[in-house]
Design an enzyme around this catalytic site. Structure first.
Site, PDB file in Angstrom:
ATOM      1  N   GLY A  18     -40.912 -74.459 -15.881  1.00 20.02           N
ATOM      2  CA  GLY A  18     -41.479 -75.577 -15.106  1.00 20.02           C
ATOM      3  C   GLY A  18     -42.494 -75.666 -14.240  1.00 20.02           C
ATOM      4  O   GLY A  18     -43.363 -76.282 -14.026  1.00 20.02           O
ATOM      5  N   CYS A  28     -45.341 -61.300  -8.391  1.00 21.71           N
ATOM      6  CA  CYS A  28     -44.232 -60.252  -8.715  1.00 21.71           C
ATOM      7  C   CYS A  28     -44.566 -58.940  -8.437  1.00 21.71           C
ATOM      8  O   CYS A  28     -43.699 -58.315  -8.022  1.00 21.71           O
ATOM      9  CB  CYS A  28     -43.928 -60.550 -10.204  1.00 21.71           C
ATOM     10  SG  CYS A  28     -44.127 -62.293 -10.758  1.00 21.71           S
TER      11      CYS A  28
END
Ligand code: PLP
Length: 386
Positions: A202, A326
């Site tokens: 999302g 990341c």
């Protein structure tokens, strides 16, 4: 304080105000448990199923093929570990993926390798695109699963998913795609593209963080993730995160509805930015020029350190990235750029700018002024000459 220019939409996106409004009742008065039989609970069931339906419709799948997860990483883990567990029982211990997947895929593959699976990572070539003939060649008798991301998070390159899916379907191999970057920007059709498993998240398209979904094609014998109650057809137990699920549904709805207009607008801004920045000496674009996400730019500048560039841009109120969020924090050059064959020095001097529908032409003007200045400044300090 300078206003912030947010040019890191691949890392996350701002929550849409409509999404927030849609979520609020479920954090306030609509606190019922969707599994309860009284109306306070039953009332919550309806919007949850509407969210499922919206996602199914946007992907071309059916409601019962959509399972909510805590996000893209969980969906990716479930897809790979679930497929591996089932396939191993049938003697299929070979998995094919690519060298530039998201860490939630690559590290899961590492774990599976330690469990005895054999992994082949396809090359992504200089343009950052997988070639179907490479997949054909890599397939073995014991290949059970192929996982190729729909669009890459660092260079934005879009893979020939339909072609890869067709190859897998024809050979009876399960095909998973990490569509976390693609879901907000590209039309996806799980049926036409022969997709068996698909992950989305999302917060990459103006929805809340901590919610995503895994599409599991009906008929796939797929293991459950969390044992417990009957939520998500018993596949992923646990009381539903109602507000987040509703938010995900509304975000998907808005995205699907406006995708073409948004893409056109974002691409135009991105192209103007690209043209301007490419006029900086020693600047090159990484990844295919055309087959990339509309908002993505990944540039390398000779003679600078990406990290220093980011810090200086931050002081000017510009949020950008040198690779993926990341992987940041490490000084190693991006493994994604290395997979494209970018040399280590140039890979260290890389800058990822990812625009979204909330960016403006005025912001592009500012970026076109600030980035060349900052690059020139850094090069001057290092005594670099083109
Ligand atoms: C962000 C991202 C993920 C991880 O999604 P989360 O919801 O943050 O766990 C996975 N794959 C890609 C390509 C991504 O960009």
């Amino acid at each position: 304080m300078k206003p912030i220019i947010y040019a890191d939409n691949a890392a996350t996106t701002r929550l849409s105000p409509t999404v927030l409004e849609a979520m609020l009742p479920f954090l306030r008065e609509e606190y019922g448990n969707a599994s309860s039989l009284y109306s306070l609970g039953r009332r919550v069931r309806v919007p949850l199923e509407e969210a499922r339906e919206t996602i199914a419709r946007c992907l071309g799948g059916q409601n019962r093929e959509i399972f909510f997860t805590s996000g893209g990483s969980e969906a990716n883990n479930w897809a790979l570990k679930g497929a591996a567990a089932f396939l191993a029982k049938n003697g299929k211990r070979h998995i094919i993926s690519t060298a530039f997947e998201h860490p939630s895929i690559l590290h899961t593959l590492d774990a599976l390798k330690r469990e005895g699976f054999s992994i082949t990572l396809l090359p992504v070539h200089e343009n950052g695109i997988v070639r179907p003939e490479d997949l054909q060649r890599a397939i073995r008798e014991d290949t059970g699963l192929v996982s190729v991301m729909y669009a890459n998070n660092e260079v934005g390159t879009i893979q020939p998913i339909g072609e890869l899916g067709a190859i897998c379907r024809q050979k009876g191999i399960w095909f998973h795609t990490d569509a976390v970057q693609a879901a907000g920007a590209l039309p996806i059709d799980v049926v036409k593209e022969h997709i068996d498993l698909l992950s989305l998240s999302g917060h990459k398209f103006h929805g809340p963080k901590g919610i995503g979904a895994l599409y599991i094609r009906e008929g796939l014998h797929f293991p459950n993730l969390i044992h417990g109650g009957e939520q998500e057809s018993g596949r992923r137990a646990g009381t539903e995160n109602t507000a987040a699920i509703v938010g995900l549904g509304v975000a998907m709805e808005e995205t699907c509805l406006h995708r073409e207009d948004t893409s056109r607008k974002v691409r135009a801004m991105r192209d103007r930015l690209l043209t301007g920045l490419l006029s900086i000496p020693g600047c090159r674009l990484n990844g295919d020029r055309e087959r990339r996400l509309p908002g993505n730019l990944n540039l390398s500048f000779a003679g600078i350190e990406g990290e220093s560039l980011l810090l200086l841009l931050d002081m000017r109120g510009i949020c950008a990235s040198s690779g993926s969020a990341c992987a940041s924090g490490s000084q190693d050059p991006s493994y994604v750029l290395r997979a494209l064959g970018v040399d280590a020095e140039l890979a260290k001097g890389s800058l990822r700018l990812t625009l979204g529908d909330l960016n403006t032409e005025e912001e592009v003007d500012i970026l076109l002024r600030e980035i060349p200045e900052t690059v020139a400044h850094l090069r001057q300090m290092r005594g670099w000459h083109s």
